[in-house]
Structures are given as structure tokens and as C-alpha cells.
Motif scaffolding. Sequence first.
Motif, PDB file in Angstrom:
ATOM      1  N   ARG A  63      65.119  41.529 117.767  1.00 13.55           N
ATOM      2  CA  ARG A  63      66.484  41.055 117.987  1.00 13.55           C
ATOM      3  C   ARG A  63      67.457  42.210 117.774  1.00 13.55           C
ATOM      4  NH1 ARG A  63      66.843  35.415 116.013  1.00 13.55           N
ATOM      5  NH2 ARG A  63      66.250  36.314 114.019  1.00 13.55           N
ATOM      6  N   GLY A  65      71.964  43.298 118.497  1.00 17.28           N
ATOM      7  CA  GLY A  65      73.272  42.724 118.767  1.00 17.28           C
ATOM      8  C   GLY A  65      74.390  43.723 118.494  1.00 17.28           C
ATOM      9  N   THR A  77      78.813  38.490 115.847  1.00 13.00           N
ATOM     10  CA  THR A  77      77.748  39.221 116.524  1.00 13.00           C
ATOM     11  C   THR A  77      77.418  38.547 117.843  1.00 13.00           C
ATOM     12  OG1 THR A  77      76.776  39.865 114.394  1.00 13.00           O
ATOM     13  CG2 THR A  77      75.387  40.104 116.347  1.00 13.00           C
ATOM     14  N   GLY A  79      74.374  38.940 120.661  1.00  9.40           N
ATOM     15  CA  GLY A  79      73.118  39.661 120.726  1.00  9.40           C
ATOM     16  C   GLY A  79      72.062  39.033 121.612  1.00  9.40           C
ATOM     17  N   TYR A  80      70.917  39.706 121.624  1.00  7.04           N
ATOM     18  CA  TYR A  80      69.764  39.333 122.459  1.00  7.04           C
ATOM     19  C   TYR A  80      68.505  39.381 121.603  1.00  7.04           C
ATOM     20  CZ  TYR A  80      65.808  39.989 125.638  1.00  7.04           C
ATOM     21  OH  TYR A  80      64.597  39.864 126.267  1.00  7.04           O
ATOM     22  N   GLN A 104      75.189  33.939 119.738  1.00  6.90           N
ATOM     23  CA  GLN A 104      76.512  34.241 119.199  1.00  6.90           C
ATOM     24  C   GLN A 104      76.508  33.803 117.741  1.00  6.90           C
ATOM     25  OE1 GLN A 104      76.489  31.713 121.927  1.00  6.90           O
ATOM     26  NE2 GLN A 104      75.920  33.494 123.168  1.00  6.90           N
TER      27      GLN A 104
END
Length: 239
Positions: A63, A65, A77, A79-80, A104
Motif C-alpha cells: 500500500r 499513498g 491520505t 492512496g492505492y 481515502q
Amino acid sequence: MLLVQVLFSNTSYAQSDRVYDQNANGWYMYFGDHRFTDKWGIHTEAQLRRNHIIKDPQQLLLRTGINYDLTPAAMFTLGYGYIETHPYGDYPAADKFPEQRIYQQLQVKGSLGRLGLNHRYRLEQRWVKQPGAEDYTFLNRARYMVKALLPLAGNTLEVKEPFLAVYDEVFVGFGKHVKHNIFDQNRAYIALGYKLSNTTSFELGYLNQFIQKANGVVFESNHTLQVSIFHNLNFAAQE
């Protein structure tokens, strides 16, 4: 726990139809939040999750972000995450399968006497490709975690001092593709920690992960050894 009971009451299955599975897992994790300016930074995270403590694969989670400090006590944050889940337990998936995720997140820090508090609110948009499926299924999930840190050597947590960490996190699914598990899972955690330096801390603890599978029938209680390294760098301070 009241929220969990309310969510359980929404399932269409009677108590007698449920089956329970217990597993012994080990999660080995790295977390980093690295600041590049007064407001901006990046999140980095890697988790190696194993079944039978360390013997067999359970999950790989990666992960990242972009962090933005709204205030000194609040951070947002975007992110992916990439997750690969392997078959495990008495009711395993047919094969390993991938998940791609956008999230999010808002974290709010506070204190209550000697106790340091962190509230984390997270929304996830998940694309899960189940074994044998040609396409990904889109799922939504909301998560809330409250974590508390208690210094064990004084009123504040200083370098080379131990601490106690506890948290609870509830997961709730929503949207049209949710099946029988609006309640997704709950995680309850307790650990001993040690602040190695101003940038690094370590936690060794126990996590109970209680999961309701998508069919609404299978429930897992996963007894989990959790080993965590937290490493936060501030490159802005070095400018």
C-alpha cells in the motif's frame, strides 16, 4: 460491539446456519510516513501475512499513498493498495486471487491524560477478481479504527522506552455488490511496543481478526501474531 450486533441482525441467515473457522496466522508489517515538506509526504506499507504463523501464505499487501497535513493533528491520505490472497483455513478460496484498491483516509490525533489516541477513518473502493472470474467485482467498504498508546516508563513516550498499544477496528461493506456481509470484519489488538529512536518504533502483539465471509454463513476467528515496524522520516526538517 453494539454496532456489530446491529449489523449481524441484518443477515438473512439464522444463528444455527453459521459455521466457524479458527486459524493461527502471523502478520509481519512495515509502515512508513515520510514528510517532504511542511504539509506533504508519502505513505509506504508492506505486509506479509502467513497462515500457521509463518508456514503457509495467506496474503501479500502493498500500500502507498500521498499524505497531506490538514492541521498538526489531522492528516488526509489518498492512496492505492494491491492485495494477493491465498487459500487458507477450513473453508478456503478455490485459488489465490488479486485485489486492487483505492482509499481515502483521515487520521486525527489526540490525547487523554497520558494516553495517546489516533482515530482513523477510511473509505475503500475495491476491485476483487475472485478465482475463476473473468472480470473484477467492484466493492465499497468503510473502516474506523481507534488506537491508544500508553507510555510505561513515564508520563510521555521517550526514546528507548516501552509502551502498551491497543486498538479496535470495524469494517462495514456497502453498495450494490454487498451480499450477506454488511458487517465485514472486526480487529481487536493488544501489543507491547518499544520506541527505538525518534523515527522508529516496534510492536509485538496479538490480533483477533473476526471475519464474516461474503456468503454470510462462514465466520473466521483468526488468532494472529502481529510484528510491526513503524519508520517515519522527516526530509523537510533536513532542508
